[in-house]
Write an enzyme that holds these catalytic residues in place. Structure first.
Site, PDB file in Angstrom:
ATOM      1  N   GLN A 100       0.819  -1.208   0.000  1.00  0.00           N
ATOM      2  CA  GLN A 100       0.000   0.000   0.000  1.00  0.00           C
ATOM      3  C   GLN A 100       0.854   1.259   0.000  1.00  0.00           C
ATOM      4  OE1 GLN A 100      -2.813  -0.311   3.241  1.00  0.00           O
ATOM      5  NE2 GLN A 100      -3.404  -2.374   2.650  1.00  0.00           N
ATOM      6  N   HIS A 171      -1.320   0.216   5.637  1.00  0.00           N
ATOM      7  CA  HIS A 171      -1.991   1.091   6.594  1.00  0.00           C
ATOM      8  C   HIS A 171      -1.175   2.345   6.905  1.00  0.00           C
ATOM      9  CE1 HIS A 171      -4.845  -2.256   8.313  1.00  0.00           C
ATOM     10  NE2 HIS A 171      -4.794  -2.244   6.995  1.00  0.00           N
ATOM     11  N   GLU A 264     -15.915   2.223   9.080  1.00  0.00           N
ATOM     12  CA  GLU A 264     -16.512   3.216   9.971  1.00  0.00           C
ATOM     13  C   GLU A 264     -16.419   4.622   9.397  1.00  0.00           C
ATOM     14  OE1 GLU A 264     -15.227   1.106  14.236  1.00  0.00           O
ATOM     15  OE2 GLU A 264     -14.360   3.042  13.634  1.00  0.00           O
ATOM     16  N   TYR A 274     -11.325   5.464  19.706  1.00  0.00           N
ATOM     17  CA  TYR A 274     -12.300   4.822  18.826  1.00  0.00           C
ATOM     18  C   TYR A 274     -12.235   3.298  18.851  1.00  0.00           C
ATOM     19  CZ  TYR A 274     -13.580   9.463  17.635  1.00  0.00           C
ATOM     20  OH  TYR A 274     -14.042  10.765  17.752  1.00  0.00           O
ATOM     21  N   TYR A 285      -9.115 -11.254  10.031  1.00  0.00           N
ATOM     22  CA  TYR A 285      -9.153 -11.943   8.755  1.00  0.00           C
ATOM     23  C   TYR A 285      -9.077 -13.455   8.900  1.00  0.00           C
ATOM     24  CZ  TYR A 285      -8.426  -7.334   6.757  1.00  0.00           C
ATOM     25  OH  TYR A 285      -8.561  -6.019   6.408  1.00  0.00           O
TER      26      TYR A 285
END
Length: 392
Positions: A100, A171, A264, A274, A285
């Site tokens: 990513q 991430h 979310e 959170y 997963y």
């Protein structure tokens, strides 16, 4: 020749008219055929406006109709929309491309809005290598545009880094948003597929951060008395922040990937936790359960969540110029859902009002000055698509 929206309309070559695959934020897909020119999808007439290689972030330079597009492998282009002219940007940082990671978000200061692009401050985020580890970085420089088809970034300096660097390809989050008064820079920082750091206040992973425009911690942050990196933290317990936006009332919201379930949209308040990875409305997963949020768990709750996931790209709050009935609604670009998702908000609660299927992963979304919406497809050969009301 200095660039302006008029100068760029001179004759030019026009371009052709979450932590794993389950999260939807996986490696880019191969290029494939999507909607044709002037097709429609639901309420949208769709006009392709160019093709790019793994586009990630898109934004208009304030005061112009010039759209800048970052490409994940470390390149950047701009499009003058009235003419269709495409130009390149040089002076970019070296990026750690893979998974990513790569070149990420791009942002400009509204206070520097101008009809020309002579010189203005530019902010970029990217994944950087530290030996065999990776971290997100934020840089600031000066965009200089002296030719019709080329700009360059001068004096780019790193003003913020993720701490610590991690042996992980995912991430990074690194979405940029400025406060409505233009005084502060808010930054999403993912938990790098590690989970537990999101609950720690001794690092800046899994957080939303509030910084000064020079990247230093802003005064008045909720954990400033702890010193060190804690001075940056605005909220924590986040997983992978895909979008960060202020609504028309000046309230900050974040959009983030859950694991297997539990995407979310959160109303972001200073000091709030959170819940990730202690609580989630999704599961790991490998199938291991994660306790769901409950009224008495002590964590901030999402305004709306998705199971199955939509695997979001980014989102905007729409101004309502072309679709006045959508004023203030969140429009979400979906990766895994391959859809544009529309959500209305009332207080701290959200309701999904509609979902339009595009058949392609949608990475980013932005509203143009005329009220049309631009989305960009994910992956090789990702197209920039202009959305206007169908049938008008």
């Amino acid at each position: 020749m200095r660039i302006s929206t008029l100068a760029l309309s001179l004759s030019a070559l026009v371009t052709a008219s979450c932590g794993s695959a389950q999260s939807g934020d996986s490696a880019a897909e191969p290029a494939r055929t999507g909607v044709a020119a002037s097709e429609s999808a639901g309420p949208f007439a769709i006009t392709p406006r160019g093709t790019f290689e793994e586009p990630w972030g898109i934004i208009f330079a304030p005061g112009t109709e010039v759209l800048f597009i970052t490409e994940k492998a470390g390149t950047m282009k701009f499009v003058d929309l009235p003419s269709g002219r495409v130009g390149t940007v040089s002076g970019l940082p070296e990026v750690a491309y893979g998974g990513q990671g790569g070149l990420g978000d791009v942002a400009f200061l509204e206070s520097e809005a101008s009809a020309t692009l002579d010189r203005r401050t530019i902010y970029l985020t990217w994944a950087a290598a530290v030996g065999d580890e990776r971290r997100a970085e934020l840089g600031r420089g000066t965009l200089v545009c002296e030719e019709a088809d080329a700009c360059r970034i001068e004096g780019l300096q790193v003003i913020w880094r993720q701490q610590p660097a991690i042996k992980s390809p995912g991430h990074f989050s690194h979405r940029i948003e400025f406060s409505p008064d233009g005084k502060y820079l808010f930054l999403g920082s993912g938990e790098r597929m590690q989970g537990d750091p999101a609950q720690g206040l001794d690092n800046n992973l899994g957080k939303v951060l509030r910084l000064n425009l020079d990247g230093t911690p802003a005064e008045g942050n909720p954990f400033a008395d702890r010193g060190g990196v804690s001075r940056e933290i605005w909220s924590y317990g986040h997983r992978n922040v895909a979008g960060l936006q202020f609504d028309p009332n000046g309230q900050l919201w974040d959009l983030e990937h859950g694991p297997r379930g539990g995407d979310e949209l959160n109303r972001v308040e200073p000091g709030n936790n959170y819940g990730w990875p202690v609580r989630s409305n999704g599961d790991n997963y490998n199938g291991d359960p994660i306790p769901d949020h409950s009224a008495d768990d002590g964590f901030a709750k999402s305004a709306i969540g998705w199971t199955p996931v939509i695997a979001p790209g980014d989102f905007i709050f729409y101004s309502g110029k072309l679709w006045p009935e959508w004023r203030g609604h969140a429009l979400i670009a979906g990766l895994g859902s391959q859809s544009l998702v529309r959500v209305s908000l009332s207080g701290e609660q959200g309701t999904e009002e509609g979902r339009t299927k595009f058949g392609k992963r949608l990475r980013d979304i932005v509203e143009a000055p005329d009220g049309s919406v631009y989305v960009v497809e994910d992956g090789k050969g990702g197209r920039l698509l202009q959305l206007t009301p169908a049938g008008r």
